[in-house]
Write an enzyme that holds these catalytic residues in place. Structure first.
Site, mmCIF file in Angstrom:
data_model
loop_
_atom_site.group_PDB
_atom_site.id
_atom_site.type_symbol
_atom_site.label_atom_id
_atom_site.label_comp_id
_atom_site.label_asym_id
_atom_site.label_seq_id
_atom_site.Cartn_x
_atom_site.Cartn_y
_atom_site.Cartn_z
ATOM 1 C CG ASP A 1 14.649 -8.599 -11.883
ATOM 2 O OD1 ASP A 1 14.541 -7.404 -11.520
ATOM 3 O OD2 ASP A 1 13.666 -9.299 -12.195
ATOM 4 C CG ASP A 2 14.040 -6.563 -7.719
ATOM 5 O OD1 ASP A 2 13.554 -6.790 -8.843
ATOM 6 O OD2 ASP A 2 13.411 -6.773 -6.669
ATOM 7 C CB CYS B 1 12.768 -6.200 8.755
ATOM 8 S SG CYS B 1 12.045 -7.824 8.372
ATOM 9 C CB CYS C 1 10.611 -3.100 4.916
ATOM 10 S SG CYS C 1 10.597 -4.136 3.432
ATOM 11 C CE1 TYR D 1 9.947 -4.809 -8.020
ATOM 12 C CE2 TYR D 1 8.531 -4.693 -6.085
ATOM 13 C CZ TYR D 1 8.677 -4.790 -7.449
ATOM 14 O OH TYR D 1 7.588 -4.846 -8.259
ATOM 15 C CB CYS E 1 6.894 -9.993 3.442
ATOM 16 S SG CYS E 1 6.741 -8.511 4.457
ATOM 17 C CB CYS F 1 -0.886 0.076 1.243
ATOM 18 S SG CYS F 1 -1.891 -1.369 1.534
ATOM 19 C CG ASN G 1 2.336 0.769 3.708
ATOM 20 O OD1 ASN G 1 3.425 1.313 3.620
ATOM 21 N ND2 ASN G 1 2.138 -0.453 3.241
ATOM 22 N N GLY G 2 0.912 -1.697 5.669
ATOM 23 C CA GLY G 2 1.564 -2.655 6.557
ATOM 24 C C GLY G 2 0.651 -3.831 6.786
HETATM 25 P P1 5GP Z 1 8.865 -13.793 -10.247
HETATM 26 O O1 5GP Z 1 8.638 -13.654 -11.694
HETATM 27 O O2 5GP Z 1 10.170 -14.452 -9.904
HETATM 28 O O3 5GP Z 1 7.713 -14.410 -9.536
HETATM 29 O O4 5GP Z 1 8.934 -12.312 -9.646
HETATM 30 C C1 5GP Z 1 10.113 -11.587 -9.758
HETATM 31 C C2 5GP Z 1 9.833 -10.219 -10.283
HETATM 32 O O5 5GP Z 1 8.815 -9.595 -9.505
HETATM 33 C C3 5GP Z 1 11.072 -9.355 -10.188
HETATM 34 O O6 5GP Z 1 11.269 -8.694 -11.421
HETATM 35 C C4 5GP Z 1 10.781 -8.375 -9.082
HETATM 36 O O7 5GP Z 1 11.216 -7.092 -9.430
HETATM 37 C C5 5GP Z 1 9.298 -8.396 -8.897
HETATM 38 N N1 5GP Z 1 8.933 -8.452 -7.469
HETATM 39 C C6 5GP Z 1 9.650 -8.970 -6.475
HETATM 40 N N2 5GP Z 1 9.013 -8.853 -5.300
HETATM 41 C C7 5GP Z 1 7.855 -8.235 -5.547
HETATM 42 C C8 5GP Z 1 6.773 -7.807 -4.715
HETATM 43 O O8 5GP Z 1 6.742 -7.983 -3.514
HETATM 44 N N3 5GP Z 1 5.766 -7.168 -5.316
HETATM 45 C C9 5GP Z 1 5.756 -6.942 -6.649
HETATM 46 N N4 5GP Z 1 4.725 -6.286 -7.155
HETATM 47 N N5 5GP Z 1 6.753 -7.334 -7.453
HETATM 48 C C10 5GP Z 1 7.800 -7.974 -6.918
HETATM 49 FE FE1 SF4 Z 2 10.667 -6.265 4.187
HETATM 50 FE FE2 SF4 Z 2 11.309 -8.855 3.819
HETATM 51 FE FE3 SF4 Z 2 11.095 -7.836 6.290
HETATM 52 FE FE4 SF4 Z 2 8.937 -8.148 4.761
HETATM 53 S S1 SF4 Z 2 10.235 -9.786 5.562
HETATM 54 S S2 SF4 Z 2 9.442 -6.376 6.057
HETATM 55 S S3 SF4 Z 2 9.747 -7.692 2.727
HETATM 56 S S4 SF4 Z 2 12.594 -7.269 4.709
HETATM 57 MG MG MG Z 3 -3.188 -4.463 5.579
#
Ligand code: 5GP
Ligand code: SF4
Ligand code: MG
Length: 491
Positions: free
Chosen positions: A371-372, A459, A262, A268, A408, A27, A127-128
């Protein structure tokens, strides 16, 4: 006790408990106090925070005497037009953008939530994710409370409405002291804007000034867009009450042993032009890329980012390694983020529509693909094969965070443990699945080294399995039996 001896109420409580543990909202929140165009400013703030949630959005405004609300499924620019904003008068407003998975994809879960209490009207944007929402919900329902949403955030409103404290501020603090987990929130009463962060400080929240008005926003990129000056970020556990233009700070909660901001916000989630806790996100990501290049060097011709998420880390990787950076895969920006599509079948489709290789650049080349993070692996499986089809001779995957081994529970949308590829497979197993020649993840130590520049605790539980607030480790929730809303005018 065997399962069939449970009463219906017990079973429902059990289902809810499991569901509540799997609410992983993403959020963005925004609030403004004392501006003649409060709703309009909030609209712009939400527009800048759209990356934090694309499913639904809403604004509540207050003239001091009357409150107005509009919430809908969809993107900010689609939901709010000139006519709608005109119907949201007043000098105070809050807003919310939201994305959520399991059971949450409904208008009834759109925020801000609002309630009329005997202390006056109150609206909340959260948010959270709260980790004890289910327990509190069951307790309140046992005492006759009727919940109108399935979102964890509603317990804050319900607790507030029932609190025996005097003022709305005291009631809010009473309510917040009973919930556990992550909350950054903005609250609108008749004449005040309240902003608060949980004692662990999981999610960001910044304060700004605009022509004498106060604004609060998840990220500073929202302050930039409206031309507000960044005043400061809220501290973990801080509650600020802004009334008649004056800000009062309260620190009502027992401080957490350590701040748990976080780390994934930096990796990301946040926009690279935002500053979190004074640290610019872009420069941090670039450092991750540099560290990654030092940890996992490989002879290659090109460094290619997965746009947009891997872009900044790829730049850092290229600079550190001296290998040229090329956007050899172009992204179609008019497709919504892959991750946002709720059904697996659409997700596969999404990757193909979203990225396309630049053939001329790739023929016979050894490519480093950055990628991240990898969640389910869907994106990289597609992109590695796309690069090969476009003529790449070698593909080396490089990931600017450690393997995502756990979900998470504090407000980032990740799937269950079982669906996380890094939870189920070794790093080499992942390499094989995505079809890369080599793979290199940033080490946890590398992440910690880059994060030494941060002036706060953080975290990193989804990478380290070290959860700062204990969470239950159940499997995926069963389907809840709920009344399904049919939304008017839905597409
Ligand atoms: P995958 O295709 O491996 O399931 O997802 C990886 C892609 O999703 C990466 O390009 C990354 O940037 C993006 N991504 C990673 N974590 C999250 C997230 O928590 N939320 C969203 N919306 N995208 C994510
Ligand atoms: Fe952020 Fe990962 Fe901790 Fe969730 S578990 S608050 S995504 S560092
Ligand atoms: Mg909530």
């Amino acid at each position: 006790m065997s399962r069939d001896l449970l009463t219906l109420a017990d079973q429902q409580a059990l289902l809810r408990e499991r569901e509540a543990d799997h609410f992983h909202d993403e959020c963005g929140i925004f609030g403004v106090h004392g501006h003649p165009e409060a709703a309009n400013i909030t609209y712009l703030g939400l527009y800048a925070l759209q990356h934090r949630g694309q499913e639904s959005c809403g604004i509540v405004s207050s003239t001091g005497r009357e409150q107005f609300v509009h919430r809908a499924m969809g993107l900010v620019a689609d939901v709010f037009g000139e006519k709608t904003l005109e119907k949201l008068p007043g000098r105070h407003a809050i807003g919310h953008v939201r994305y959520s998975t399991a059971g949450g994809s409904h208008l009834r879960n759109a925020q801000p939530f609002y309630a009329t209490t005997d202390g006056g009207p109150v609206a909340i944007a959260h948010n959270g994710n709260l980790v004890n929402a289910n327990t509190i919900r069951r307790e309140l329902e046992g005492r006759g409370a009727i919940f109108s949403t399935t979102a964890d955030s509603e317990v804050i409103v319900q607790l507030l409405a029932r609190s025996r404290e005097q003022t709305l501020e005291e009631r809010l603090i009473d309510s917040l002291s009973r919930v556990k987990g992550a909350f950054s929130l903005v609250v609108l009463t008749r004449d005040a804007l309240i902003a608060a962060r949980d004692p662990h400080g999981f999610r960001p929240l910044s304060l700004g000034r605009l022509d004498g008005a106060w604004v609060a926003a998840s990220e500073t990129c929202a302050l930039d867009l409206i031309g507000a000056e960044h005043e400061r970020d809220l501290d973990p556990g801080e509650v600020v009450v802004i009334r008649r233009g004056r800000l009062r700070t309260l620190r009502p909660f027992t401080p957490a042993p350590k701040e748990n901001f976080c780390i994934f916000e930096y990796i990301y989630f946040a926009r690279p032009d935002s500053n979190l806790n004074g640290q610019n996100v872009y420069s941090y990501r670039k450092e991750l890329g540099r560290m990654l290049a030092r940890e996992h060097p490989v002879a290659a011709d090109l460094v290619v980012p997965v746009l947009d998420s891997g872009n900044t880390a790829a730049l850092g990787f290229a600079e550190e390694s001296g290998i040229p950076y090329e956007q050899a895969m172009i992204r179609n920006h008019y497709v919504r983020r892959t991750f946002i599509e709720p059904a697996q079948s659409i997700r596969h489709f999404g990757v193909k529509v979203k990225h396309n290789a630049v053939r001329g650049l790739l023929q016979g080349k050894r490519v480093i693909l950055v990628d991240d993070s990898i969640v389910r692996g869907t994106t990289l499986i597609k992109l590695v094969s796309m690069l090969r089809q476009a003529g790449a001779r070698e593909v080396h995957a490089r990931i600017s965070s450690p393997p995502t081994i756990g979900p998470c529970y504090y407000g980032i949308d990740t799937p269950t443990r079982e669906e996380l590829i890094a939870n189920q497979h070794s790093v080499d197993g992942i390499r094989e699945i995505i079809g890369a020649d080599t793979i290199g993840y940033l080490s946890l130590e590398g992440l910690h080294n880059v994060s030494k520049s941060l002036k706060h605790g953080y975290c990193d539980a989804c990478f380290s399995d070290n959860y700062p607030i204990p969470v239950s480790r159940e499997g995926p929730p069963p389907q809840l039996s709920l009344f399904r809303e049919i939304e008017e005018g839905g597409s």
